[in-house]
Design an enzyme around this catalytic site. Structure first.
Site, PDB file in Angstrom:
ATOM      1  N   LYS A   1      -7.333   1.562   4.348  1.00 42.51           N
ATOM      2  CA  LYS A   1      -6.952   2.948   4.656  1.00 42.51           C
ATOM      3  C   LYS A   1      -7.682   3.936   3.750  1.00 42.51           C
ATOM      4  CE  LYS A   1      -2.228   1.687   6.001  1.00 42.51           C
ATOM      5  NZ  LYS A   1      -2.096   1.859   7.440  1.00 42.51           N
TER       6      LYS A   1
ATOM      7  N   CYS B   1       5.442   1.286  13.127  1.00 41.55           N
ATOM      8  CA  CYS B   1       6.140   0.448  12.141  1.00 41.55           C
ATOM      9  C   CYS B   1       7.203   1.245  11.385  1.00 41.55           C
ATOM     10  CB  CYS B   1       5.167  -0.201  11.153  1.00 41.55           C
ATOM     11  SG  CYS B   1       3.990  -1.279  11.947  1.00 41.55           S
TER      12      CYS B   1
HETATM   13  N1  PMP Z   1       3.244   1.623   4.161  1.00 39.59           N
HETATM   14  C1  PMP Z   1       2.772   2.666   4.858  1.00 39.59           C
HETATM   15  C2  PMP Z   1       3.330   4.035   4.588  1.00 39.59           C
HETATM   16  C3  PMP Z   1       1.784   2.468   5.811  1.00 39.59           C
HETATM   17  O1  PMP Z   1       1.319   3.499   6.513  1.00 39.59           O
HETATM   18  C4  PMP Z   1       1.267   1.160   6.022  1.00 39.59           C
HETATM   19  C5  PMP Z   1       0.193   0.888   7.059  1.00 39.59           C
HETATM   20  N2  PMP Z   1       0.446   1.454   8.302  1.00 39.59           N
HETATM   21  C6  PMP Z   1       1.786   0.116   5.267  1.00 39.59           C
HETATM   22  C7  PMP Z   1       2.775   0.377   4.344  1.00 39.59           C
HETATM   23  C8  PMP Z   1       1.299  -1.293   5.430  1.00 39.59           C
HETATM   24  O2  PMP Z   1      -0.028  -1.388   5.046  1.00 39.59           O
HETATM   25  P1  PMP Z   1      -0.853  -2.743   5.299  1.00 39.59           P
HETATM   26  O3  PMP Z   1      -0.648  -3.075   6.749  1.00 39.59           O
HETATM   27  O4  PMP Z   1      -2.247  -2.370   4.975  1.00 39.59           O
HETATM   28  O5  PMP Z   1      -0.292  -3.787   4.404  1.00 39.59           O
END
Ligand code: PMP
Length: 424
Positions: free
Chosen positions: A232, A371
């Protein structure tokens, strides 16, 4: 939109991002508004990855041959780059992980299992990503602790007036996102820290949406833990980092067992290695981690303050453009209190229909619950559409997005939503 030059020049930045320069469906320039899901990466990071595989690749912290020493040096240099990016006191406070999710799970398992007791409380908020909910629920299941959720206000901000009531002498840890991946809300981490101090709770910060987009200083905010993801923040996928305060990490038992995390192994016992290796079992994502140096350097050179200002300006413009549509409801606070993330719903229209029709015009947004199901339940919708920005997003792209949305709405008004609309 206010006048004056943009704080940074996204057109110049875009020249470093070959992927952005392409035509979709043989007709439309790609408008990539899904950086909150995963950002794109500049040529410098892609070159760094290629360079590792072409010249510098060997396993790290294993061999004593020249190539292994070289790749180990580069791997540790990446740790130092990440340390500098977030202002950690020591490089060994940076644990290289596979991403934010892995960082939360590490702390929930290691610190959680060793410290949580029946009756203890973990305080989350109603705007957390599942990655910052489920590992704590699992820890609660294992230990008998309880998970509580600080509500949000109708404007999509944490309800700080209720915070003191939720912080009790049973609260052992507060886990909160610095920036909501749906609402874009920038949370007052410093103020939460101060209030958590009064009950002696630790502070875990989910930095997935903040570290890539604004300056971070773990010493200033006094976060105990901070987790974030490379993919990200213009880095490779499959790598991320967990910052943890030295004294806490030192006292925590290892999470995953295996090669690399031990000092000695006998048939009946093992002795763990020192930090940070104690938490880095197995062969790490070597090339991806090394390329994080280039990502951190790129972010530093562009300037995270300028990136934050640029994205806030784009959010303001997007709000202004969407305000012209009376059936569009934006979720979250006013743009001056949010990052470059704009989520919305349209009356009686399924978000996936909007996303699909925007995609027909080359515009990539995300539709779904992102999510964050408990948050969507609070918002009264099962899903939403999210447009998210980064340093390479242009004003022209916000205009194309708004124009695209205008015609998508017209199409849907004529044909109706194909999928069952979400409740509002
Ligand atoms: N926390 C937040 C606020 C997120 O936006 C995300 C990714 N969408 C995650 C956790 C999880 O990140 P990752 O899938 O890279 O482990």
């Amino acid at each position: 939109m206010e006048s004056g030059p943009l704080p940074l020049d996204p057109a110049a930045i875009r020249r470093d991002f070959p992927i952005l320069d392409q035509t979709i469906h043989d007709r439309f320039p790609l408008v990539y508004l899904d950086s909150a899901a995963s950002s794109q990466r500049p040529r410098q990071v892609i070159d760094a990855l290629r360079d590792v595989y072409e010249r510098n690749y060997a396993n790290v912290h294993r061999g004593i041959h020249w190539l292994s020493e070289r790749s180990t040096d580069l791997f540790e240099e990446a740790r130092e780059s990440i340390q500098a990016l977030v202002g950690a006191r020591h490089a060994h406070e940076i644990i290289l992980t596979s991403g934010t999710t892995a960082g939360v799970n590490l702390v929930a398992r290691s610190w959680g299992d060793a410290n949580l007791r029946p009756g203890d409380e973990i305080l989350l908020t109603d705007m957390e990503h599942h990655s910052n909910i489920v590992p704590w629920q699992q820890a609660a299941e294992r230990t008998g602790a309880a998970v509580r959720f600080l509500p949000i206000t109708d404007s999509g901000e944490l309800d700080l007036e209720q915070l003191d009531a939720f912080l009790t002498d049973r609260t052992r840890l507060v886990a909160v996102t610095a920036v909501s991946n749906v609402l874009g809300t920038i949370n007052p981490i410093g103020a939460i820290r101060e209030r958590a101090d009064r009950c002696g709770a630790l502070l875990f910060v989910d930095g997935a949406q903040s570290v890539p987009h604004e300056p971070t200083d773990v010493q200033a905010t006094r976060a105990d833990f901070l987790a974030f993801s490379g993919h990200k923040m213009m880095g490779p996928s499959g790598v991320g980092a967990l910052y943890g305060r030295e004294t806490l990490l030192d006292a925590m038992p290892p999470f995953l067992g295996g090669g690399g995390m031990i000092r000695r192994v006998a048939r009946d016992r093992f002795a763990p290695a020192d930090l940070p290796f104690k938490f880095e079992a197995g062969t790490p994502p070597i090339a991806d981690a090394i390329a994080m140096t280039a990502a951190c350097r790129y972010l530093r050179d562009v300037g995270l303050e300028r990136i934050a200002a640029h994205e806030q300006r784009l959010a303001r413009l997007a709000h202004e453009r969407l305000a012209a549509f009376d059936d569009v409801a934006i979720h979250g606070p006013a743009p001056d209190r949010k990052a470059g993330i704009v989520s919305f719903s349209i009356d009686r229209v399924h978000p996936q229909d909007i996303s699909e029709l925007l995609d027909h015009r080359g515009i990539a947004v995300r539709a779904g619950h992102h999510c964050a199901m408990p948050l969507h339940e609070r918002l009264g919708v099962s899903a939403s559409v999210r447009a998210s920005f980064y340093a390479y997003t242009t004003v022209d792209e916000i205009d194309r997005f708004a124009d695209g949305l205008r015609s998508v709405r017209e199409t849907l008004r004529r044909t109706g939503s194909r999928r069952a609309p979400t409740a509002r």
